[in-house]
Design a protein around this motif. Structure first.
Motif, mmCIF file in Angstrom:
data_model
loop_
_atom_site.group_PDB
_atom_site.id
_atom_site.type_symbol
_atom_site.label_atom_id
_atom_site.label_comp_id
_atom_site.label_asym_id
_atom_site.label_seq_id
_atom_site.Cartn_x
_atom_site.Cartn_y
_atom_site.Cartn_z
ATOM 1 N N THR A 180 -3.407 -0.331 -4.693
ATOM 2 C CA THR A 180 -2.502 0.242 -3.695
ATOM 3 C C THR A 180 -2.542 -0.471 -2.353
ATOM 4 O OG1 THR A 180 -4.122 1.828 -2.813
ATOM 5 C CG2 THR A 180 -2.860 2.511 -4.756
ATOM 6 N N ILE A 181 -3.314 -1.544 -2.245
ATOM 7 C CA ILE A 181 -3.404 -2.229 -0.959
ATOM 8 C C ILE A 181 -2.603 -3.523 -0.968
ATOM 9 C CG2 ILE A 181 -5.621 -1.223 -0.292
ATOM 10 C CD1 ILE A 181 -6.988 -3.745 -1.239
ATOM 11 N N PHE A 182 -2.186 -3.927 0.222
ATOM 12 C CA PHE A 182 -1.477 -5.191 0.404
ATOM 13 C C PHE A 182 -2.492 -6.292 0.684
ATOM 14 C CE2 PHE A 182 1.169 -1.755 2.284
ATOM 15 C CZ PHE A 182 2.177 -1.754 1.337
ATOM 16 N N ASP A 183 -2.017 -7.542 0.670
ATOM 17 C CA ASP A 183 -2.875 -8.623 1.137
ATOM 18 C C ASP A 183 -3.280 -8.327 2.580
ATOM 19 O OD1 ASP A 183 -2.627 -9.949 -1.260
ATOM 20 O OD2 ASP A 183 -1.001 -11.262 -0.560
ATOM 21 N N ARG A 184 -4.502 -8.703 2.935
ATOM 22 C CA ARG A 184 -4.969 -8.416 4.283
ATOM 23 C C ARG A 184 -4.110 -9.125 5.323
ATOM 24 N NH1 ARG A 184 -9.578 -6.408 6.510
ATOM 25 N NH2 ARG A 184 -10.893 -6.572 4.656
ATOM 26 N N SER A 185 -3.751 -8.385 6.355
ATOM 27 C CA SER A 185 -2.996 -8.971 7.464
ATOM 28 C C SER A 185 -3.897 -9.911 8.262
ATOM 29 C CB SER A 185 -2.448 -7.867 8.375
ATOM 30 O OG SER A 185 -1.544 -7.046 7.661
#
Length: 197
Positions: A180-185
């Motif tokens: 559920t997470i995106f690539d780290r900003s």
């Protein structure tokens, strides 16, 4: 004197920790939230003000109530999470200072200064909210802090019996689902936003 955390500890709290949009179905227990609070309350606040007021939503009814106050994609995140938390701030925190800060007459510093109390309540409850995130990570849980909600609705639903307590921000809580997470900003290098003088 403190001892440095090992690399695994630093990863758990900062480097590999993430903000989660969803969680596994493993529940969050009252024992776990008490453990989180017993850690976060140890973090420093000005004159030990401790203005943070936490409402831990473990029941589906409480999560649904909070979800009804949120906007965008946040309602679905809150309803599906094992737990959610309202991090509030008591603008009359000074009433507790005689026992929280017995070294001086700290209550008198804030009597008759409601605007000053608001500023201190916001700053120090924000610190306590950050300690909540760190404490949750330290005990093996993950968080999804958010500010996309109607403050007036949250205040009425969760602090209606004490109008001097206001919502600061809210968060989901549980065992994070990595899918559920995106690539780290991006995170800035030291030289970008720091000055040494």
């Amino acid at each position: 004197m403190g001892k440095p955390l090992d690399e695994a500890g630093l990863d758990t709290i900062f480097r590999t920790a993430r903000t989660y949009n969803g969680y596994t179905d493993q529940p969050v227990t009252e024992a776990e939230i008490r453990r989180i609070y017993d850690l976060l309350k140890m973090g420093p606040t000005s004159a030990n003000q401790q203005p943070g007021r936490f409402v831990w939503c473990l029941s589906q009814e409480a999560k649904d109530t909070l979800a009804d106050c949120a906007g965008g994609n946040n309602p679905d995140k809150i309803r599906a999470a094992p737990a959610a938390v309202v991090i509030g701030m008591d603008e009359d925190f000074h009433e507790e200072l005689p026992w929280l800060f017995p070294h001086a007459d700290a209550k008198s510093w804030f009597d008759g200064d409601p605007e000053g109390r608001k500023e201190h309540a916001f700053r120090n409850s924000s610190l306590q909210g950050a300690y909540f995130i760190i404490a949750a990570r330290a005990v093996g849980l993950d968080t999804g802090p958010m500010s996309g909600f109607d403050h007036d609705k949250v205040n009425a639903a969760f602090f209606g019996d004490n109008p001097k307590v206001k919502a600061n921000f809210i968060s989901t809580l549980g065992h994070g689902d990595p899918s559920t997470i995106f690539d780290r900003s991006p995170r800035p290098d030291f030289d970008k936003f720091n000055t040494v003088r």
